[in-house]
Structure formats: C-alpha cells, structure tokens
Design an enzyme around this catalytic site. Structure first.
Site, PDB file in Angstrom:
ATOM      1  N   LYS A  23     -47.960   8.465  15.968  1.00 12.99           N
ATOM      2  CA  LYS A  23     -49.290   9.088  15.992  1.00 12.99           C
ATOM      3  C   LYS A  23     -49.868   9.115  17.403  1.00 12.99           C
ATOM      4  CE  LYS A  23     -53.017   6.563  15.135  1.00 12.99           C
ATOM      5  NZ  LYS A  23     -54.256   6.535  15.900  1.00 12.99           N
ATOM      6  N   ASN A  24     -49.826   7.995  18.095  1.00 15.45           N
ATOM      7  CA  ASN A  24     -50.501   7.928  19.396  1.00 15.45           C
ATOM      8  C   ASN A  24     -49.795   8.758  20.469  1.00 15.45           C
ATOM      9  OD1 ASN A  24     -52.504   6.398  18.304  1.00 15.45           O
ATOM     10  ND2 ASN A  24     -51.728   4.440  19.080  1.00 15.45           N
ATOM     11  N   CYS A 118     -61.442   3.831  16.004  1.00 20.15           N
ATOM     12  CA  CYS A 118     -61.653   2.599  15.248  1.00 20.15           C
ATOM     13  C   CYS A 118     -62.656   1.712  15.962  1.00 20.15           C
ATOM     14  CB  CYS A 118     -60.345   1.836  15.097  1.00 20.15           C
ATOM     15  SG  CYS A 118     -59.382   2.400  13.708  1.00 20.15           S
ATOM     16  N   ARG A 123     -64.991   0.113  23.755  1.00 20.34           N
ATOM     17  CA  ARG A 123     -63.819   0.785  24.313  1.00 20.34           C
ATOM     18  C   ARG A 123     -64.270   1.669  25.463  1.00 20.34           C
ATOM     19  NH1 ARG A 123     -60.166   2.377  19.070  1.00 20.34           N
ATOM     20  NH2 ARG A 123     -58.502   2.537  20.594  1.00 20.34           N
ATOM     21  N   ASP A 306     -51.916  -3.390  18.064  1.00 18.41           N
ATOM     22  CA  ASP A 306     -51.918  -2.649  16.797  1.00 18.41           C
ATOM     23  C   ASP A 306     -51.078  -3.335  15.716  1.00 18.41           C
ATOM     24  OD1 ASP A 306     -53.593  -0.820  17.933  1.00 18.41           O
ATOM     25  OD2 ASP A 306     -52.173   0.852  17.952  1.00 18.41           O
ATOM     26  N   ARG A 398     -55.616   7.713   8.344  1.00 18.03           N
ATOM     27  CA  ARG A 398     -55.695   8.268   9.707  1.00 18.03           C
ATOM     28  C   ARG A 398     -54.364   8.131  10.424  1.00 18.03           C
ATOM     29  NH1 ARG A 398     -60.100   5.675  13.305  1.00 18.03           N
ATOM     30  NH2 ARG A 398     -58.612   6.655  14.693  1.00 18.03           N
TER      31      ARG A 398
HETATM   32  C1  UD1 Z   1     -54.532   3.154  22.606  1.00 14.91           C
HETATM   33  C2  UD1 Z   1     -54.174   3.374  21.153  1.00 14.91           C
HETATM   34  C3  UD1 Z   1     -54.547   2.158  20.319  1.00 14.91           C
HETATM   35  C4  UD1 Z   1     -53.962   0.899  20.903  1.00 14.91           C
HETATM   36  C5  UD1 Z   1     -54.282   0.771  22.387  1.00 14.91           C
HETATM   37  C6  UD1 Z   1     -53.577  -0.401  23.061  1.00 14.91           C
HETATM   38  C7  UD1 Z   1     -54.398   5.786  20.926  1.00 14.91           C
HETATM   39  C8  UD1 Z   1     -55.164   6.905  20.344  1.00 14.91           C
HETATM   40  N1  UD1 Z   1     -54.872   4.557  20.667  1.00 14.91           N
HETATM   41  O1  UD1 Z   1     -55.943   3.022  22.654  1.00 14.91           O
HETATM   42  O2  UD1 Z   1     -54.060   2.361  18.996  1.00 14.91           O
HETATM   43  O3  UD1 Z   1     -54.503  -0.219  20.225  1.00 14.91           O
HETATM   44  O4  UD1 Z   1     -53.886   1.974  23.076  1.00 14.91           O
HETATM   45  O5  UD1 Z   1     -52.189  -0.266  22.919  1.00 14.91           O
HETATM   46  O6  UD1 Z   1     -53.388   5.959  21.556  1.00 14.91           O
HETATM   47  N2  UD1 Z   1     -60.156  -0.132  28.956  1.00 14.91           N
HETATM   48  C9  UD1 Z   1     -61.098  -0.190  29.961  1.00 14.91           C
HETATM   49  N3  UD1 Z   1     -61.468   0.968  30.579  1.00 14.91           N
HETATM   50  C10 UD1 Z   1     -60.925   2.175  30.273  1.00 14.91           C
HETATM   51  C11 UD1 Z   1     -59.958   2.233  29.250  1.00 14.91           C
HETATM   52  C12 UD1 Z   1     -59.593   1.055  28.604  1.00 14.91           C
HETATM   53  O7  UD1 Z   1     -61.607  -1.260  30.265  1.00 14.91           O
HETATM   54  O8  UD1 Z   1     -61.305   3.171  30.886  1.00 14.91           O
HETATM   55  C13 UD1 Z   1     -59.717  -1.380  28.270  1.00 14.91           C
HETATM   56  C14 UD1 Z   1     -59.985  -1.372  26.787  1.00 14.91           C
HETATM   57  O9  UD1 Z   1     -61.275  -1.815  26.486  1.00 14.91           O
HETATM   58  C15 UD1 Z   1     -58.929  -2.335  26.285  1.00 14.91           C
HETATM   59  C16 UD1 Z   1     -57.758  -2.084  27.233  1.00 14.91           C
HETATM   60  O10 UD1 Z   1     -58.313  -1.469  28.378  1.00 14.91           O
HETATM   61  O11 UD1 Z   1     -59.336  -3.661  26.434  1.00 14.91           O
HETATM   62  C17 UD1 Z   1     -56.653  -1.222  26.675  1.00 14.91           C
HETATM   63  O12 UD1 Z   1     -57.174   0.016  26.225  1.00 14.91           O
HETATM   64  P1  UD1 Z   1     -56.303   1.337  26.149  1.00 14.91           P
HETATM   65  O13 UD1 Z   1     -54.874   0.988  26.394  1.00 14.91           O
HETATM   66  O14 UD1 Z   1     -56.917   2.394  26.967  1.00 14.91           O
HETATM   67  O15 UD1 Z   1     -56.449   1.727  24.638  1.00 14.91           O
HETATM   68  P2  UD1 Z   1     -56.709   3.159  24.023  1.00 14.91           P
HETATM   69  O16 UD1 Z   1     -56.028   4.215  24.858  1.00 14.91           O
HETATM   70  O17 UD1 Z   1     -58.157   3.284  23.691  1.00 14.91           O
END
Ligand code: UD1
Length: 431
Positions: A23-24, A118, A123, A306, A398
């Site tokens: 999915k991701n 979620c 985030r 996850d 989802r």
């Molecule tokens: C994606 C996945 C999610 C998974 C996560 C970590 C999708 C749609 N979702 O989420 O299922 O749990 O990767 O493998 O692909 N952060 C910041 N600043 C930013 C972006 C992120 O501080 O600009 C932090 C977040 O709060 C978190 C960490 O970085 O603590 C990792 O987040 P990230 O890898 O970006 O997760 P997502 O892309 O939201």
C-alpha cells in the site's frame, strides 16, 4: 449498523496466503505516475480504500484513470487542469502529500490540503517543507492548505533531521524534474523508498543510492511512459506471519520478498516460532507457547513501527515479561486498552509498554483504533477463547485487501456482519 468483524477464536491458521502489492509504495507510485504526459501502467496495486481515495482525488484534477483489472490501472496525467487538491476525503489519507512533490516537480506549483491519516501521534511535515524550499520553492501553510510554488526547481544538498519515508520520497519526486543535482542525506531506506526510485527511473529519472542513506538525483527534463509492478506488502506479510504465531498455526505466505521481512522473522524466531525462507515465500510454524522478548521500533532495516501492535498482541500471550518501545510515533499503544478487555496485562509508560504475558485472551467487544492496531486486534480475536466483535473496521480496510476472506481461507472463523441477526447466525454456524 456499520460493518463489524465477528470472530470465533481458537482455530490454528493453516494453509497458504497470497500477499498483495505494498500500500505505502503504491500510494507514492500512483502520485508519481502523473509526472509524465504519457500513459503509465501500474500492476500489483492493492485494492484497498486508501488507493481508491487517492485515485479519486487524482481524477478530480483531470488525471485519466482506467482500471484494467482489480490490480492494474492505466494512468494518464496529460489532462490535469487543476493543481489544488482540497476535497475533505483527501485529508483522511496521509499519502495525499505525495501529490505535492509530484505536482511541484511537474508544474512547479501545487496546493494540497494538510494531510491526516491514522491518528498515531503528531505527524509533522517540516522535513518535506525544508526539502521543497531547498529546491527553490516557496512553501506556505494557509487556510488548511500547503501551498507551494517555484519559478524553477534547482538541485540542492539536503540533510534530513529525522529519518522520514514521506519526506525522502516527496523530495525525490520533486528533484527528479529539477535542474541539476540533488543529494538527500540521512534518507529513509525502506523498501518502498527503493520501489518509488525504481519506478521513477523506469520513467527516465536518474536516481541512485535509494536503499542507502544517501540518495543522488540528477534532474531530467521530462519523464516518459512505463509499466511497473508494485513490490509485495511487507506489513501485510508480517501481519500474516504473526497470525501464525498467535494461533499456533502453520502458514505459507506467498509473493513476498523475504529480505524485507528479516527483522520480523528474527523476532518470530526469538519468541519460539520456526521461519523457513523460500525465494518468494516464507513459512511460519508455531507449535508451542511463545517466549518473551524486547523490541524497539526503528527505521528500516529495524523493526517496523507498522508491526508494533501485531508483535504486542503476540508478546501479551507469551511467557514472561516483554518490553516494547515505540520510537517512531508517540500514540501507537491505543490497542492496549482494547487488548486489556480481552485479558491482557500491559502497562504503558511513555513510549514503552511493559507486558506481563497471559496464557490466553477471552473474546470481547472492541474497536479498531487505527489501521495496524485494528489488524493486530483481529489477530487477538483469532487467538482468543470465544467470540470477539470488532467495530470501526473501515480503518483496517484502508490497508488490507479482503482481510477476512484471506483469513477464512486459512481456517479462521471470521465474518463481516452488519446486523444483530447476522451476528446470531454466525454464532449458531460456528458454535
Ligand atoms: C510512512 C507510512 C507509515 C509508517 C511510517 C514509518 C505511508 C503512507 N505511511 O508514514 O505507515 O508507519 O512511514 O515507517 O507511507 N517526521 C518529522 N518531520 C517530517 C516528517 C516526519 O518529524 O517532516 C517524523 C514523524 O513524526 C515520525 C518519523 O519522522 O516520528 C517518521 O515519519 P515518516 O517516515 O515520514 O512517516 P510517514 O511517511 O508519515
């Protein structure tokens, strides 16, 4: 009554299951597919709600989408007439932010509603914004929208302050069509980052180093058509691996990349399961009481956040005391209260759960708090004595395609119901 899952637990799950596309990875690849005016075919697309929502948002701005079959789409982004994505439904999925990188790269302008997804903790998107700015774009947040625009995008050297999958992919997309060379340091190494890079390269991009923490991108003038198959879903596969563990089952999980599952396999072996690896399958067999362990979620190749609820459900059934530390998102223990209703003994302190294993769960009426926690609670229901009813299963849908049907094919007693009458019927049939 909204849809619910009803489960009569206790059956060991035995048999074979086919894993779908990730999915991701799929969500990012779909967004990136609009970056060319030629037609792109994407195969092995999971047929799940997040994918349908993203496709709907893409159609609303003029992308032409043809469903060739359940798992294949043809996408043409040459008729895009709108660079603003503000529909309410798009806020529900986190991956909507990938349209920012894709549209900014191609049209040097994009406006997308702030993403939801979620509710597993705050985030932030500061790293995405930092990346776009480094490429020369202006970025503003106003009226609930992220607005970004550039005269031109120019390659840059970007050091990410945290390892983030989303920002790595978003910057990679925009930089693919920037002038000159971009280097992303401290990049995320997740399999889906590699998959998106491979996809963009198959469209003519020049991206090297995906899968390591330094990604180098040479901007190209334009991208072209391609046919691409999405990688298998590591988390769907991991969820079925833990289904074997908690039900003392024997499951052959097919269409996977075993390398992507290594951190999950290692923990299963530690807690007493057998894991056998094949070229594109893994078999998980579990015949005795699970053992306790410690686990901390980390960016890839560490144990995935996850999968944290699923391992939590297994450890709460294990002998002894286990410790689970969540280091990526702060609000990922929402399944603990539900699991306590089923007899688990877990104490959460900050980002750590201290789990005293119990020998069994008892069925209860519970709710899915989010996607992965919901799936983990289904596993708890499958392991429990008696009947479990789970609400709010739209979260689970989802990200899991035909979850209950795949589980049924492994011998699980699970059904989707919408009325008290159907619940009674299920109880009679399975009782
Ligand atoms: C994606 C996945 C999610 C998974 C996560 C970590 C999708 C749609 N979702 O989420 O299922 O749990 O990767 O493998 O692909 N952060 C910041 N600043 C930013 C972006 C992120 O501080 O600009 C932090 C977040 O709060 C978190 C960490 O970085 O603590 C990792 O987040 P990230 O890898 O970006 O997760 P997502 O892309 O939201």
């Amino acid at each position: 009554m909204l849809e619910q899952y009803i489960i009569r637990g206790g059956n060991p799950l035995v048999g074979e299951v086919e894993i779908g596309g990730a999915k991701n990875a799929a969500l990012a690849i779909l967004a990136a597919s609009i970056m060319t005016d030629e037609s792109v075919i994407i195969e092995n697309l999971p047929n799940v709600r997040d994918v349908s929502v993203l496709l709907q948002a893409m159609e609303a701005i003029g992308v032409v989408i043809e469903r060739l079959d359940k798992h294949t789409v043809k996408i043409n982004g040459s008729m895009i007439h709108d660079l603003t994505i503000d529909k309410d439904y798009i806020k529900k999925i986190r991956a909507s932010y990938y349209l920012l990188g894709a549209l900014l790269g191609k049209y040097k302008k994009a406006e997308v509603a702030l993403p939801g997804g979620c509710n597993i903790g705050s985030r932030p998107i500061d790293q995405h914004i930092k990346g776009f700015r480094a490429l020369g774009a202006e970025v503003k947040i106003a009226h609930g929208m992220i607005q970004t625009e550039a005269e031109r995008l120019t390659g840059s050297h970007i050091y990410l302050d945290v390892v983030t999958v989303g920002a790595t992919i978003n910057i990679m997309m925009a930089a693919a069509l920037a002038d000159g060379k971009t280097i992303i340091e401290n990049a995320a190494k997740e399999p889906h980052v590699v998959d998106v890079a491979n996809f963009l390269n198959s469209m003519g991009a020049n991206i090297k180093g995906a899968g390591t923490d330094v990604i180098r991108i040479k901007g190209v003038e334009k991208l072209h058509k391609t046919t691409y198959s999405v990688i298998p879903d590591q988390i769907e596969a991991g969820t079925f691996m833990f289904a074997a563990a908690v039900t003392k089952g024997d499951i052959m999980i097919k269409n996977v990349i075993p390398k992507h599952l290594e951190s999950i396999s290692a923990k299963l072996i530690e807690i007493g399961c057998e894991v056998e690896e094949f070229d594109d399958a893994v078999r998980v067999v579990c015949s005795k009481r699970l053992r306790h362990t410690q686990v901390k979620t980390l960016p890839y190749p560490g144990f995935p956040t996850d999968m944290q609820p699923q391992i939590g459900v297994a450890l709460a059934l294990s002998e002894g005391t286990s410790i689970v530390t969540e280091s990526i998102f702060e609000n990922r223990f929402k399944y603990v209260d539900e699991l306590s209703c089923m007899g688990a003994n877990i104490k959460v302190e900050g980002n750590t759960a201290i789990i005293e294993g119990v020998s069994k769960y008892t069925g209860a009426k519970i709710s899915a708090p989010d996607l992965r926690a919901g799936a983990a609670l289904v596993l708890a229901g499958l392991a429990a004595d008696g009947i479990t009813v789970i609400d709010d299963i739209m979260y689970i849908e989802r990200g899991y395609e035909e979850f209950h049907i795949k589980l049924q094919s492994l011998g699980a007693q699970i059904d989707k119901v919408t009325s008290e009458k159907e619940i009674q019927k299920f109880k009679l049939k399975t009782g």
